[in-house]
Design an enzyme around this catalytic site. Structure first.
Site, PDB file in Angstrom:
ATOM      1  N   ASP A  10       0.930  -0.893   0.274  1.00  0.00           N
ATOM      2  CA  ASP A  10       0.015   0.173   0.018  1.00  0.00           C
ATOM      3  C   ASP A  10       0.867   1.360  -0.117  1.00  0.00           C
ATOM      4  OD1 ASP A  10      -2.096   1.481   0.378  1.00  0.00           O
ATOM      5  OD2 ASP A  10      -1.861   2.011   2.553  1.00  0.00           O
ATOM      6  N   ASP A  12       0.167   5.368   1.100  1.00  0.00           N
ATOM      7  CA  ASP A  12      -0.134   5.898   2.185  1.00  0.00           C
ATOM      8  C   ASP A  12      -0.044   5.518   3.797  1.00  0.00           C
ATOM      9  OD1 ASP A  12      -0.652   8.197  -0.246  1.00  0.00           O
ATOM     10  OD2 ASP A  12      -2.456   7.723   0.541  1.00  0.00           O
ATOM     11  N   GLY A  47      -7.298   4.182   3.873  1.00  0.00           N
ATOM     12  CA  GLY A  47      -7.919   2.890   2.336  1.00  0.00           C
ATOM     13  C   GLY A  47      -9.287   3.281   1.748  1.00  0.00           C
ATOM     14  N   SER A 117      -5.625   5.374  -3.663  1.00  0.00           N
ATOM     15  CA  SER A 117      -5.255   6.387  -4.412  1.00  0.00           C
ATOM     16  C   SER A 117      -5.515   6.546  -5.872  1.00  0.00           C
ATOM     17  CB  SER A 117      -4.434   7.134  -3.289  1.00  0.00           C
ATOM     18  OG  SER A 117      -3.919   7.983  -3.751  1.00  0.00           O
ATOM     19  N   ASN A 119      -4.290   9.300  -7.201  1.00  0.00           N
ATOM     20  CA  ASN A 119      -2.714   9.513  -6.424  1.00  0.00           C
ATOM     21  C   ASN A 119      -2.164   8.696  -7.165  1.00  0.00           C
ATOM     22  OD1 ASN A 119      -4.143  12.797  -7.405  1.00  0.00           O
ATOM     23  ND2 ASN A 119      -4.862  11.456  -5.318  1.00  0.00           N
TER      24      ASN A 119
END
Length: 220
Positions: A10, A12, A47, A117, A119
């Site tokens: 993951d 972030d 998440g 995300s 981004n």
């Protein structure tokens, strides 16, 4: 555990900490709607997709909005968030992560990103990690967000890896659930309180080597 076929991270909270940028943007949006929003509730958005996060915030006030307004709110929040992450540099990568990734690469273990995300590609670019990860599966490439395992299953498929022999690193309970549902080896990064469902919980990557991690997994 022997050498895994792949590792999926993951983004972030695992590779880089952008929770403050998310929190500030969500809080700013909630305040624009006269909805009270605090750090404790923000934990529930980790998440979670942008759309579902908006729905959760609106539910705090039992409020419903037409689709066009929801889309405007999502765009507004994302704009504020993007302004913040544009300032990211390799110096913002979390402690211990660069060394851990480098050691995995030396072991020729394929690496991927599995993030809700949309981004994620921008963040990876700002952190100058494009050459590190063989695949980036983000919110633009999945129909079902975590805790659905789709993001990790697609990542494993792209890396030609068996989920059972693939390690997933997650800092959110929904991500750990997604990894478990997909049959992966789940590693929670953070607090045992929130991530206790993971196969193994580590506090962070400081002084952690792949060999140490594999041994800890085997001892579980």
């Amino acid at each position: 555990m022997t050498k895994p076929e792949a590792c999926i991270f993951d983004l972030d909270g695992v590779i880089v900490e952008t929770s403050d940028a998310h929190f500030n943007a969500w809080q700013r949006l909630a305040e624009s709607l006269d909805i009270s929003f605090g750090e404790e509730f923000n934990e529930q958005l980790k998440g979670v997709s942008r759309r579902k996060s908006i729905e959760k915030i609106l539910a705090l006030d039992d409020r419903e909005l037409p689709e066009d307004e929801i889309q405007q709110l999502m765009d507004k929040k994302n704009g504020w968030y993007q302004d913040s992450i544009a300032e990211l540099t390799p110096d913002d990568i979390l402690d211990g992560v660069p060394e851990f990734l480098e050691q995995l690469q030396e072991m020729e273990i394929p690496l991927g990103i599995g993030s809700s995300s949309k981004n994620a590609p921008y963040i990876i670019d700002y952190l100058q990690l494009n050459s590190t990860f063989g695949v980036i599966i983000d919110g633009n490439k999945v129909e079902n967000t975590k805790p659905d395992p789709e993001v990790f299953l697609k990542g494993a498929r792209a890396l030609n890896a068996d989920p059972v022999k693939t390690i997933v690193f997650e800092d959110a309970a929904s991500g750990v659930e997604a990894a478990n549902r997909g049959g992966f080896v789940s590693i929670g990064v953070g607090s045992e309180e929130y991530l206790g469902a993971a196969d193994l919980v580590i506090q962070n990557f400081k002084d952690l080597t792949p060999e140490k991690l594999f041994n800890q997994i085997s001892d579980k």
